[in-house]
Motif scaffolding. Sequence first.
Motif, PDB file in Angstrom:
ATOM      1  N   VAL A  67       0.429  -0.795   0.143  1.00 52.19           N
ATOM      2  CA  VAL A  67       0.251  -0.171   0.078  1.00 52.19           C
ATOM      3  C   VAL A  67       0.830   0.987  -0.022  1.00 52.19           C
ATOM      4  CG1 VAL A  67      -0.429   0.038   2.585  1.00 52.19           C
ATOM      5  CG2 VAL A  67      -2.250   0.844   1.047  1.00 52.19           C
ATOM      6  N   ALA A  68       0.568   2.092  -0.782  1.00 57.40           N
ATOM      7  CA  ALA A  68       1.722   3.250  -0.669  1.00 57.40           C
ATOM      8  C   ALA A  68       0.755   4.409  -0.516  1.00 57.40           C
ATOM      9  CB  ALA A  68       1.870   4.010  -2.629  1.00 57.40           C
ATOM     10  N   PHE A  69       1.185   5.092   0.671  1.00 60.57           N
ATOM     11  CA  PHE A  69       0.570   6.456   1.429  1.00 60.57           C
ATOM     12  C   PHE A  69       1.059   7.609   1.156  1.00 60.57           C
ATOM     13  CE2 PHE A  69      -0.708   5.308   6.022  1.00 60.57           C
ATOM     14  CZ  PHE A  69      -1.301   4.340   5.941  1.00 60.57           C
ATOM     15  N   THR A  70      -0.141   8.372   0.180  1.00 53.54           N
ATOM     16  CA  THR A  70      -0.080   9.814  -0.313  1.00 53.54           C
ATOM     17  C   THR A  70      -0.660  11.130   0.523  1.00 53.54           C
ATOM     18  OG1 THR A  70      -1.787   9.778  -1.400  1.00 53.54           O
ATOM     19  CG2 THR A  70       0.356   8.250  -2.860  1.00 53.54           C
ATOM     20  N   PHE A  71       0.802  11.903  -0.090  1.00 45.26           N
ATOM     21  CA  PHE A  71       0.290  12.993   1.333  1.00 45.26           C
ATOM     22  C   PHE A  71       0.156  14.464   0.097  1.00 45.26           C
ATOM     23  CE2 PHE A  71       1.490   9.832   4.063  1.00 45.26           C
ATOM     24  CZ  PHE A  71       1.011  10.175   4.935  1.00 45.26           C
ATOM     25  N   ASP A  72      -0.908  14.938   0.295  1.00 50.92           N
ATOM     26  CA  ASP A  72      -0.775  16.703  -0.516  1.00 50.92           C
ATOM     27  C   ASP A  72      -0.359  17.649   0.382  1.00 50.92           C
ATOM     28  OD1 ASP A  72      -1.862  14.690  -2.612  1.00 50.92           O
ATOM     29  OD2 ASP A  72      -3.620  16.102  -3.418  1.00 50.92           O
ATOM     30  N   ALA A  73       0.564  18.451  -0.558  1.00 51.72           N
ATOM     31  CA  ALA A  73       1.402  19.693   0.547  1.00 51.72           C
ATOM     32  C   ALA A  73       0.896  20.631  -0.449  1.00 51.72           C
ATOM     33  CB  ALA A  73       2.681  19.559   0.208  1.00 51.72           C
ATOM     34  N   ASP A  74      -0.957  21.234  -0.033  1.00 53.50           N
ATOM     35  CA  ASP A  74      -1.549  22.600  -1.416  1.00 53.50           C
ATOM     36  C   ASP A  74      -1.145  23.447  -0.234  1.00 53.50           C
ATOM     37  OD1 ASP A  74      -4.118  20.538  -1.689  1.00 53.50           O
ATOM     38  OD2 ASP A  74      -2.585  19.553  -2.414  1.00 53.50           O
ATOM     39  N   MET A  75      -1.105  24.375  -0.804  1.00 45.95           N
ATOM     40  CA  MET A  75      -1.273  25.432  -0.355  1.00 45.95           C
ATOM     41  C   MET A  75      -1.479  26.606  -1.929  1.00 45.95           C
ATOM     42  SD  MET A  75       1.909  28.107   1.404  1.00 45.95           S
ATOM     43  CE  MET A  75       0.488  29.865   1.720  1.00 45.95           C
ATOM     44  N   PHE A 180       2.663  13.417 -11.431  1.00 43.52           N
ATOM     45  CA  PHE A 180       1.707  14.761 -11.530  1.00 43.52           C
ATOM     46  C   PHE A 180       0.124  14.432 -10.638  1.00 43.52           C
ATOM     47  CE2 PHE A 180      -0.697  17.713 -13.335  1.00 43.52           C
ATOM     48  CZ  PHE A 180      -0.661  19.086 -12.245  1.00 43.52           C
ATOM     49  N   ARG A 181      -0.216  15.406  -9.837  1.00 44.91           N
ATOM     50  CA  ARG A 181      -0.808  14.865  -9.610  1.00 44.91           C
ATOM     51  C   ARG A 181      -2.168  16.425  -9.340  1.00 44.91           C
ATOM     52  NH1 ARG A 181      -1.843  12.210  -3.547  1.00 44.91           N
ATOM     53  NH2 ARG A 181      -2.074  10.283  -4.516  1.00 44.91           N
ATOM     54  N   PHE A 182      -3.465  15.894 -10.067  1.00 47.30           N
ATOM     55  CA  PHE A 182      -4.369  17.108 -10.829  1.00 47.30           C
ATOM     56  C   PHE A 182      -5.128  17.414  -9.776  1.00 47.30           C
ATOM     57  CE2 PHE A 182      -3.946  14.963 -15.049  1.00 47.30           C
ATOM     58  CZ  PHE A 182      -3.696  15.756 -15.876  1.00 47.30           C
ATOM     59  N   PRO A 183      -4.774  18.979  -9.373  1.00 45.00           N
ATOM     60  CA  PRO A 183      -5.276  19.459  -7.909  1.00 45.00           C
ATOM     61  C   PRO A 183      -6.764  18.836  -8.146  1.00 45.00           C
ATOM     62  CG  PRO A 183      -4.164  21.188  -9.128  1.00 45.00           C
ATOM     63  CD  PRO A 183      -4.196  19.799  -9.865  1.00 45.00           C
ATOM     64  N   GLY A 184      -7.639  18.710  -7.206  1.00 40.62           N
ATOM     65  CA  GLY A 184      -8.691  17.947  -6.676  1.00 40.62           C
ATOM     66  C   GLY A 184      -8.729  16.807  -7.741  1.00 40.62           C
ATOM     67  N   GLY A 185      -7.814  16.425  -8.269  1.00 36.54           N
ATOM     68  CA  GLY A 185      -7.754  15.120  -9.067  1.00 36.54           C
ATOM     69  C   GLY A 185      -9.014  15.253 -10.401  1.00 36.54           C
ATOM     70  N   CYS A 186      -9.150  16.402 -10.586  1.00 40.44           N
ATOM     71  CA  CYS A 186      -9.971  16.363 -11.337  1.00 40.44           C
ATOM     72  C   CYS A 186      -9.037  16.813 -12.865  1.00 40.44           C
ATOM     73  CB  CYS A 186     -10.850  17.803 -11.487  1.00 40.44           C
ATOM     74  SG  CYS A 186     -11.954  17.726 -10.158  1.00 40.44           S
ATOM     75  N   TYR A 187      -9.617  15.745 -14.155  1.00 38.78           N
ATOM     76  CA  TYR A 187      -8.745  15.859 -15.789  1.00 38.78           C
ATOM     77  C   TYR A 187      -9.985  15.413 -16.482  1.00 38.78           C
ATOM     78  CZ  TYR A 187      -8.082  10.481 -15.504  1.00 38.78           C
ATOM     79  OH  TYR A 187      -8.510   9.188 -14.829  1.00 38.78           O
ATOM     80  N   VAL A 200       5.581  13.239 -17.445  1.00 36.03           N
ATOM     81  CA  VAL A 200       5.151  12.520 -16.372  1.00 36.03           C
ATOM     82  C   VAL A 200       3.846  11.249 -16.294  1.00 36.03           C
ATOM     83  CG1 VAL A 200       5.596  14.954 -15.598  1.00 36.03           C
ATOM     84  CG2 VAL A 200       3.319  14.310 -16.532  1.00 36.03           C
ATOM     85  N   THR A 201       3.899  10.497 -15.349  1.00 41.52           N
ATOM     86  CA  THR A 201       2.085   9.896 -15.466  1.00 41.52           C
ATOM     87  C   THR A 201       1.368  10.749 -14.178  1.00 41.52           C
ATOM     88  OG1 THR A 201       4.017   7.754 -14.996  1.00 41.52           O
ATOM     89  CG2 THR A 201       1.521   7.370 -14.419  1.00 41.52           C
ATOM     90  N   ALA A 202       0.469  10.422 -14.773  1.00 41.77           N
ATOM     91  CA  ALA A 202      -0.965  11.593 -14.378  1.00 41.77           C
ATOM     92  C   ALA A 202      -1.108  10.186 -12.737  1.00 41.77           C
ATOM     93  CB  ALA A 202      -1.725  11.868 -14.676  1.00 41.77           C
ATOM     94  N   VAL A 203      -0.950  10.583 -11.454  1.00 40.40           N
ATOM     95  CA  VAL A 203      -1.340   9.895 -10.153  1.00 40.40           C
ATOM     96  C   VAL A 203      -1.939  10.444  -9.465  1.00 40.40           C
ATOM     97  CG1 VAL A 203      -0.439   9.109  -8.088  1.00 40.40           C
ATOM     98  CG2 VAL A 203       1.090   9.364 -10.409  1.00 40.40           C
ATOM     99  N   GLN A 204      -3.245   9.191  -9.379  1.00 39.63           N
ATOM    100  CA  GLN A 204      -4.706   9.323  -8.502  1.00 39.63           C
ATOM    101  C   GLN A 204      -4.780   8.605  -7.389  1.00 39.63           C
ATOM    102  OE1 GLN A 204      -5.283  12.348 -10.305  1.00 39.63           O
ATOM    103  NE2 GLN A 204      -7.634  11.768 -10.169  1.00 39.63           N
TER     104      GLN A 204
END
Length: 278
Positions: A67-75, A180-187, A200-204
């Motif tokens: 399992v992979a834990f991912t954390f968004d550092a958003d600002m 690359f992770r899309f903001p909001g996961g929206c693409y 890049v690979t987009a990561v959801q």
Amino acid sequence: MIPLTRRLLAACTLGAALTACGAQGPARQGPAGSASPSATRPPVLTPGPGGLTPVFEHGPRTLGRTVAFTFDADMTADQGPRAASGEHFDNPGLIAALRELKVPATVFMTGRWADQYPAEARDLGHDPQFEVANHSWSHYAFTADCYGLPTVDSGGMRADVQRAYNSLRAAGVPHAMPYFRFPGGCYDQRALRALSGLGVTAVQWDVVSGDAFATDADAVTRQVLDGVKPGSVVIMHCTRSAAPTTERVVRTVVPELRKRGYRFVKVSQLIGETAGHR
């Protein structure tokens, strides 16, 4: 950041909470075209037809309990004054907990976050327990109607991603990952085409933790534990002001998943397994 809702599972490919939170071989070519010395090239998925940016959601279900834990550092840029007035968009306690528990993790960092917290960005970028990836510079949405986020027009999407890589490098992150992770996961297809050629690979993800603005750590814990399957990617956040329960959740979830036989890995390992499994 978004409220906890099942809409996440349907919209924008399991849309995310919005506002959240371093061997010898060939030189690694950065997603924006800059060469950087490193070990082997990070694994990426093969682009789609016409070079369309590939999208990764979870690893293989049949290669063991990882399992992979991912954390968004958003600002976002407009949050700069709030940070200057004392609001915390970082979470050192969470990072300390991950280190204490020896949990590798992938941090998707906006360029604006790296600009605000360069010492923390550099620290993560130099710690082999973590890998740092791109979450845009602006944290503006790449589609319309994405949880109320302002939007980037298609002509500015590529530049926004490249600007984020520039900020990561300026902060001292030596080898930002080609993810690359899309903001909001929206693409959508337009967004995927706009980023074609960046490498890049987009990561959801396939597990929404629900930690955004959550005050009930037990509820978030249950959601993670109920959702994790072999190969899962879990989305969480590392911002104290917007995800105050995340450290507590991690301290509870990690030992429980280990008791269930799970092993924690970075996103790069799951992508490598996925690419090799096809």
